[in-house]
Motif scaffolding. Sequence first.
Motif, mmCIF file in Angstrom:
data_model
loop_
_atom_site.group_PDB
_atom_site.id
_atom_site.type_symbol
_atom_site.label_atom_id
_atom_site.label_comp_id
_atom_site.label_asym_id
_atom_site.label_seq_id
_atom_site.Cartn_x
_atom_site.Cartn_y
_atom_site.Cartn_z
ATOM 1 N N THR A 21 -5.721 -3.722 -2.517
ATOM 2 C CA THR A 21 -4.608 -2.848 -2.894
ATOM 3 C C THR A 21 -4.039 -3.250 -4.250
ATOM 4 O O THR A 21 -3.800 -2.405 -5.130
ATOM 5 N N ASP A 32 -7.426 -6.831 2.404
ATOM 6 C CA ASP A 32 -6.856 -5.503 2.145
ATOM 7 C C ASP A 32 -5.767 -5.585 1.079
ATOM 8 O O ASP A 32 -5.678 -4.730 0.191
ATOM 9 N N SER A 84 0.832 -1.210 0.000
ATOM 10 C CA SER A 84 0.000 0.000 0.000
ATOM 11 C C SER A 84 0.865 1.257 0.000
ATOM 12 O O SER A 84 0.432 2.321 -0.433
#
Length: 368
Positions: A359, A355, A54
């Motif tokens: 991303t 997540d 990220s």
Amino acid sequence: MTSPTAQLSSAGVSIWLDDLSRERITSGNLAELITTRDVTGVTTNPTIFAGALSNGAAYADSVAELAAQGATTDQAIFSITTRDVQEACDVFRPVYDATDGVDGRVSIEVSPDLAHDTAGTVEQAKDLWKRVDRENALIKIPATRGGLPAITETIGAGISVNVTLIFSLERYGEVIDAYLAGLEKARDAGHDLSKLRSVASFFVSRVDTEVDGRLTKIGSDDATALKSRAGIANARLAYELFEKRFAEKRAADLLAAGANVQRPLWASTGVKDPALPDTLYVTELVAEGTVNTMPEKTLEATFDHAEVRGDTVTVNYEDAREVFAQLAAVGVDFADVTQVLEDEGVEKFDASWRDLQKTVTDALEAAR
């Protein structure tokens, strides 16, 4: 005067960094930590890779290339993460050679959504091992009910394993059984047992977080006095179990045939309560033949001001037992504590995996 990290190493504790990113590799920081902070290995997990990707301008070229190839999200994740682990393994290869394979290890975890899928875990463990293609890698498998037989099968296939998410002594005993059964399979299949290595990752600070919350609710003076003691006591008793089990005949026979012990690894060693010493889960868990995997903040605190007093584990077994007797007396159900922690651990890594997928999906779409 030697540094506290050097003193830890002299006391038989291997220091592994609980973090990895491509920037850390390409900048030379990882190699520098080997030289200046006595770091001898690296552990990773989905949370670490999610954070790295990220924030990762270092991954832009890889993402663009993968997007042009039409890679799916999961294909891109495995391409990126296995490359990072390969390169980290290469950085640590001199450590691996110098320690005869004990250290210089880099761990990569199977997908969290396979935590209860034995066959899927074994298949992916073999795939990761083949993709990374470095003998100083470790494949991380969680110590769930579904993970235990996968540990045996993976070790039996000649693959070194980092067993993660261990919270209870009972489960740790089952992990040792799974490892020994894997060694027996590997021996029978003709694998070189001396090449097989494993660590058993016992989580520490998360135990205190859960237990201390329960002690706060109980609220008595006796309960309050027990705060921040359960995690260390639990880990110390795990080391006692390690000593006992690897002295028994089954393990001794395998060791005589060239096998290695499965070293205890202290994970989750970053202090969550700011009122506690920031090196608590380092200085209170010093024992020969252990690994302490530290986030960078804990590593730097240890290097700066940890007071290493030698063995703080084997001399404190009775104290650890007393802590558990007192926890039971005030009404803490430790079996429930560890089950809650295992379930939460799987859920947290699964959330981090989602997540990470988002991303990478967003990055691939932007690149296309």
